[in-house]
Write an enzyme that holds these catalytic residues in place. Structure first.
Site, PDB file in Angstrom:
ATOM      1  N   GLU A  96       0.848  -1.193   0.000  1.00 29.85           N
ATOM      2  CA  GLU A  96       0.000   0.000   0.000  1.00 29.85           C
ATOM      3  C   GLU A  96       0.886   1.247   0.000  1.00 29.85           C
ATOM      4  O   GLU A  96       2.099   1.158   0.294  1.00 29.85           O
ATOM      5  CB  GLU A  96      -0.910   0.023   1.226  1.00 29.85           C
ATOM      6  CG  GLU A  96      -0.171   0.110   2.543  1.00 29.85           C
ATOM      7  CD  GLU A  96      -1.099   0.002   3.749  1.00 29.85           C
ATOM      8  OE1 GLU A  96      -0.671   0.404   4.843  1.00 29.85           O
ATOM      9  OE2 GLU A  96      -2.233  -0.487   3.591  1.00 29.85           O
ATOM     10  N   LYS A 125       2.658   4.604   1.329  1.00 31.84           N
ATOM     11  CA  LYS A 125       3.104   5.021   2.663  1.00 31.84           C
ATOM     12  C   LYS A 125       2.611   6.447   2.913  1.00 31.84           C
ATOM     13  O   LYS A 125       3.107   7.400   2.317  1.00 31.84           O
ATOM     14  CB  LYS A 125       4.629   4.958   2.781  1.00 31.84           C
ATOM     15  CG  LYS A 125       5.135   5.329   4.173  1.00 31.84           C
ATOM     16  CD  LYS A 125       6.651   5.268   4.252  1.00 31.84           C
ATOM     17  CE  LYS A 125       7.116   5.618   5.662  1.00 31.84           C
ATOM     18  NZ  LYS A 125       6.734   6.995   6.046  1.00 31.84           N
ATOM     19  N   ARG A 175       1.613   8.417  18.318  1.00 25.44           N
ATOM     20  CA  ARG A 175       2.607   7.368  18.505  1.00 25.44           C
ATOM     21  C   ARG A 175       3.507   7.665  19.712  1.00 25.44           C
ATOM     22  O   ARG A 175       3.876   6.771  20.468  1.00 25.44           O
ATOM     23  CB  ARG A 175       3.476   7.230  17.252  1.00 25.44           C
ATOM     24  CG  ARG A 175       4.494   6.086  17.348  1.00 25.44           C
ATOM     25  CD  ARG A 175       5.640   6.252  16.343  1.00 25.44           C
ATOM     26  NE  ARG A 175       5.185   6.348  14.990  1.00 25.44           N
ATOM     27  CZ  ARG A 175       4.968   5.300  14.193  1.00 25.44           C
ATOM     28  NH1 ARG A 175       5.156   4.084  14.668  1.00 25.44           N
ATOM     29  NH2 ARG A 175       4.575   5.470  12.954  1.00 25.44           N
ATOM     30  N   LYS A 203      11.108   4.008   0.307  1.00 28.14           N
ATOM     31  CA  LYS A 203      10.942   5.454   0.170  1.00 28.14           C
ATOM     32  C   LYS A 203      11.205   5.907  -1.274  1.00 28.14           C
ATOM     33  O   LYS A 203      12.067   5.370  -1.966  1.00 28.14           O
ATOM     34  CB  LYS A 203      11.903   6.197   1.117  1.00 28.14           C
ATOM     35  CG  LYS A 203      11.738   5.837   2.587  1.00 28.14           C
ATOM     36  CD  LYS A 203      10.449   6.365   3.156  1.00 28.14           C
ATOM     37  CE  LYS A 203      10.518   7.750   3.706  1.00 28.14           C
ATOM     38  NZ  LYS A 203      11.465   8.047   4.751  1.00 28.14           N
ATOM     39  N   CYS A 207      13.317  46.248 -16.336  1.00 29.03           N
ATOM     40  CA  CYS A 207      13.251  44.889 -16.879  1.00 29.03           C
ATOM     41  C   CYS A 207      14.638  44.443 -17.317  1.00 29.03           C
ATOM     42  O   CYS A 207      15.302  45.145 -18.090  1.00 29.03           O
ATOM     43  CB  CYS A 207      12.286  44.860 -18.059  1.00 29.03           C
ATOM     44  SG  CYS A 207      12.278  43.285 -18.956  1.00 29.03           S
ATOM     45  N   CYS A 252       7.160  44.134 -16.047  1.00 33.83           N
ATOM     46  CA  CYS A 252       7.778  44.973 -17.068  1.00 33.83           C
ATOM     47  C   CYS A 252       6.687  45.769 -17.768  1.00 33.83           C
ATOM     48  O   CYS A 252       5.615  45.226 -18.081  1.00 33.83           O
ATOM     49  CB  CYS A 252       8.522  44.087 -18.064  1.00 33.83           C
ATOM     50  SG  CYS A 252       8.991  44.925 -19.592  1.00 33.83           S
ATOM     51  N   CYS A 307       9.021  44.206 -25.541  1.00 31.55           N
ATOM     52  CA  CYS A 307       9.909  43.372 -24.728  1.00 31.55           C
ATOM     53  C   CYS A 307      10.048  41.983 -25.358  1.00 31.55           C
ATOM     54  O   CYS A 307       9.045  41.301 -25.578  1.00 31.55           O
ATOM     55  CB  CYS A 307       9.361  43.248 -23.311  1.00 31.55           C
ATOM     56  SG  CYS A 307      10.381  42.195 -22.245  1.00 31.55           S
TER      57      CYS A 307
END
Length: 695
Positions: free
Chosen positions: A115, A117, A138, A321, A415, A433, A439
């Site tokens: 399954e 994690k 926990r 992992k 710019c 800008c 541009c």
């Protein structure tokens, strides 16, 4: 064997660092390093202790599971220890796990329950007679924090067990184990609320879930949408709980209406484990919650018991992992990139680091406010996050590692691509800008917008053609469209002479437009179609609009200071004016009028007969579209309504006029045909200096 002083020193430093990070993570809910960095420290300590067993002490972090529970909460002793899982990071480690299991059990193949994690906070839920009585974190694996009242606010946790498909007989006692999570969508919403309140944002959904569950006031927990996913059963007495397979235990929990992972499965052998891992990794970004790997458990519960446990983890299970989505590196510098809409985005230049399966050298810093909020400085050690295909971003700074030479970042005033002034308007988070028409970074977007249907309506000038024209340096600004010839177009891929001729024809046709369309086509920030019409109606002529300052612009209905500043900044940029002059030379033209601004000033001279008059259009006109007629009327100060009333001044009726025509007759309202409308428009311009403007 004598152990060198440097080994002792390294072990001591590792333990101190790990304990500090444990405290930050478990007690303060404020982790300072990514999980991957913590895992590296822990692995290094484990390897040293394995090589030098005499270094192992009962208080070593390798002999612990979590961290001591906070004193602010009362404590609950777990009937069965809540152990954490060992980790595997490589395929070879999964093969080794499967081999150890098979050798211990003396079998050729093992069946595993698999399954995702979950990346959340592990909790234990205790039920007596089917009623939820207590819940705990926990903690250190043996003693957890009593968060019963907070858990009761999570709606996915059943307060009373209700069987669905299994016998309704509840166990005398049953401990359900799982993780409390915050869904990705709820995490984004929470951080948005934190920003609005100028409060600290959470680093990731896991951190947000832990902080939310461990609120001292359950009312606070209730305001944060948390969810629960079960992954097993701990202590249990009586009832009809399956005691043969873990997969059947999960089916049983689902029958009791506990949320469980839909992606769980049962497979055999290491090859199948790795294939499942690949499938889940591909699915990862589409899941509604965060995961950081997959979990493999021997499915047979009798085999689990035979395999047993090591000091802090079961031998029958392992967590595989994913490559770390976060990593730590050095921020070498900050560059500024200009997007296709003119947005200036600061980008972190990084010392290369492997994160999310690739080597990352750049990461977004979003905007200047984010840099200030995160207190990022050039030279810092930073945590970088990369999730799937998402652009890597700097998520946090390790301020304790800040060097003396760290530099403050300042957003440029111009710019970096075209040199135009860069402005940040009030209420906006980004700097932009102002050189929209020239541009280079915005070139393709500016031309596409200029040619779009609701702007200059140049048929055939779409994404593919603009890409070719710009990439081959054939055009640089919208004005260059009017310099194109068939020969230049016909040389492009997929552009035959006939197609090129059609495009040239569409460009020539677009020269006859309206002031409102032209203003909209310029692509001024915050100026949409409606605002463009308002500007055209108010000023009547482009020159008057171009000379208006922010204060003048705010006299236009529905235009506030932000929009006014956008317009003023656009026309203040000399290069934008130059492109407009080139469009004049290209022959773009439209009818101009006094505008409501001038009409008000000259009302005594009666220069605008349409000012304030209301028109209704019905039927089909022969030479004008309804949009053309509307724009001509509005350019001279008139208004166009959708229905006829006593306040209507004129109804313009084309062929197939309908109920609006009959309503006008009933009310005695003046009715015009298309010729009458055109004559009225011409008459209303009498006394003006010109009726059209060649651009």
């Amino acid at each position: 064997m004598r152990i060198a002083d440097d080994i002792w020193h390294r072990v001591r430093k590792l333990r101190e660092a790990i304990e500090q990070h444990n405290y930050n993570y478990y007690a303060l809910d404020a982790p300072t390093i990514p999980d991957a960095e913590y895992d590296k420290l822990f692995q290094e300590l484990q390897e040293l202790e394995q090589h030098y067993p005499q270094l192992i002490t009962p208080d070593s972090p390798t002999q612990r599971i979590g961290a001591a529970p906070l004193k602010a909460f009362s404590q609950i002793v777990h009937r069965m220890p809540m152990l954490s899982l060992g980790n595997a990071f490589k395929a070879a480690e999964v093969d080794a796990f499967d081999r150890r299991v098979r050798q211990t059990l003396g079998v050729d193949s093992v069946e595993y329950a698999v399954e995702p994690k979950f990346d959340g906070l592990a909790v234990s839920l205790c039920y007596e007679g089917g009623i939820f009585i207590t819940g705990a974190t926990r903690g250190d694996g043996y003693i957890g924090e009593d968060v019963t009242l907070n858990l009761r606010t999570i709606r996915s946790i059943p307060l009373q067990l209700q069987a669905d498909g299994y016998s309704a007989r509840s166990p005398v006692f049953m401990e359900v184990r799982g993780e409390v999570l915050m869904l990705k969508a709820d995490f984004e919403k929470l951080n948005r609320q934190q920003r609005e309140k100028n409060e600290k944002e959470f680093i990731n959904p896991r951190n947000a879930a832990a902080g939310s569950l461990r609120q001292l006031d359950p009312g606070n927990t209730a305001t944060r949408r948390l969810t629960f996913l079960a992954y097993g059963i701990g202590a249990c007495e009586g009832g009809n709980v399956p005691r043969d397979k873990h997969s059947r235990v999960m089916d049983y929990l689902a029958s009791l209406r506990f949320p469980v992972a839909r992606e769980r499965n049962v497979v055999s052998g290491a090859t199948a484990l790795l294939e499942y891992h690949r499938e889940i990794e591909e699915l990862r970004e589409r899941l509604p919650y965060d995961i950081d790997g997959t979990v493999y458990k021997v499915n047979d519960l009798a085999q689990q018991e035979k395999l047993g446990f090591v000091s802090r983890a079961p031998r029958f299970a392992v967590a595989h992992k994913f490559p770390a989505q976060e990593a730590v590196t050095e921020l070498l510098g900050i560059d500024v990139q200009v997007g296709r809409t003119g947005t200036l985005t600061p980008v972190a230049r990084l010392k290369p680091v492997f994160v999310g399966g690739v080597t990352v050298t750049n990461a977004t810093l979003h905007n200047e406010d984010e840099i200030r909020r995160k207190d990022v400085m050039i030279g810092d050690t930073v945590a970088v996050r990369r999730a799937g295909d998402v652009i890597p971003e700097v998520v946090a700074v390790q301020k304790e590692k800040r060097p003396p030479h760290a530099k403050f970042f300042i957003m440029p005033e111009h710019c970096p691509v075209c040199g135009a002034k860069a402005v940040r308007l009030p209420g906006e988070a980004v700097t932009r800008c102002t050189g929209g028409l020239f541009c280079p970074a915005q070139r393709k977007q500016a031309i596409l917008h200029f040619a779009s249907r609701r702007a200059m309506n140049i048929d055939g000038v779409g994404h593919k053609l603009v890409e070719q024209l710009v990439d081959n340096a054939i055009i640089r600004t919208p004005a260059d469209l009017y310099k194109l010839g068939i020969t230049a177009l016909a040389t492009l891929g997929r552009m035959a002479e006939k197609s090129a001729g059609n495009v040239i024809g569409a460009i020539q046709k677009s020269k006859n437009t309206t002031l409102a369309r032209f203003i909209y086509a310029l692509g001024i920030r915050n100026v949409g179609e409606t605002t463009a019409k308002d500007l055209a109606r108010y000023f009547g002529a482009l020159d008057r609009l171009m000379e208006a300052d922010a204060e003048d612009l705010q006299q236009v209905p529905d235009i506030g200071p932000v929009v006014a500043q956008s317009i003023a900044s656009f026309f203040a940029e000399g290069h934008n004016r130059e492109v407009i002059e080139q469009l004049r030379a290209g022959g773009v033209r439209w009818e101009e009028g006094a505008g409501t601004q001038q009409a008000k000033a000259d009302s005594s001279a009666g220069l605008s007969r349409l000012s304030g008059k209301t028109f209704v259009l019905t039927g089909t006109l022969m030479n004008l579209t309804r949009e053309d007629a509307r724009e001509k009327i509005e350019a001279l100060g008139g208004k166009v309504a959708g229905s006829v009333s006593k306040r209507t001044d004129y109804v313009v009726a084309g062929t197939d006029a309908g109920s609006k025509y009959h309503r006008a007759v009933e009310l005695g309202i003046a009715i015009l045909d298309e010729a009458g409308l055109l004559q009225l428009l011409q008459d209303s311009q009498g006394g003006l200096h010109s009726t059209s403007r060649n651009l």
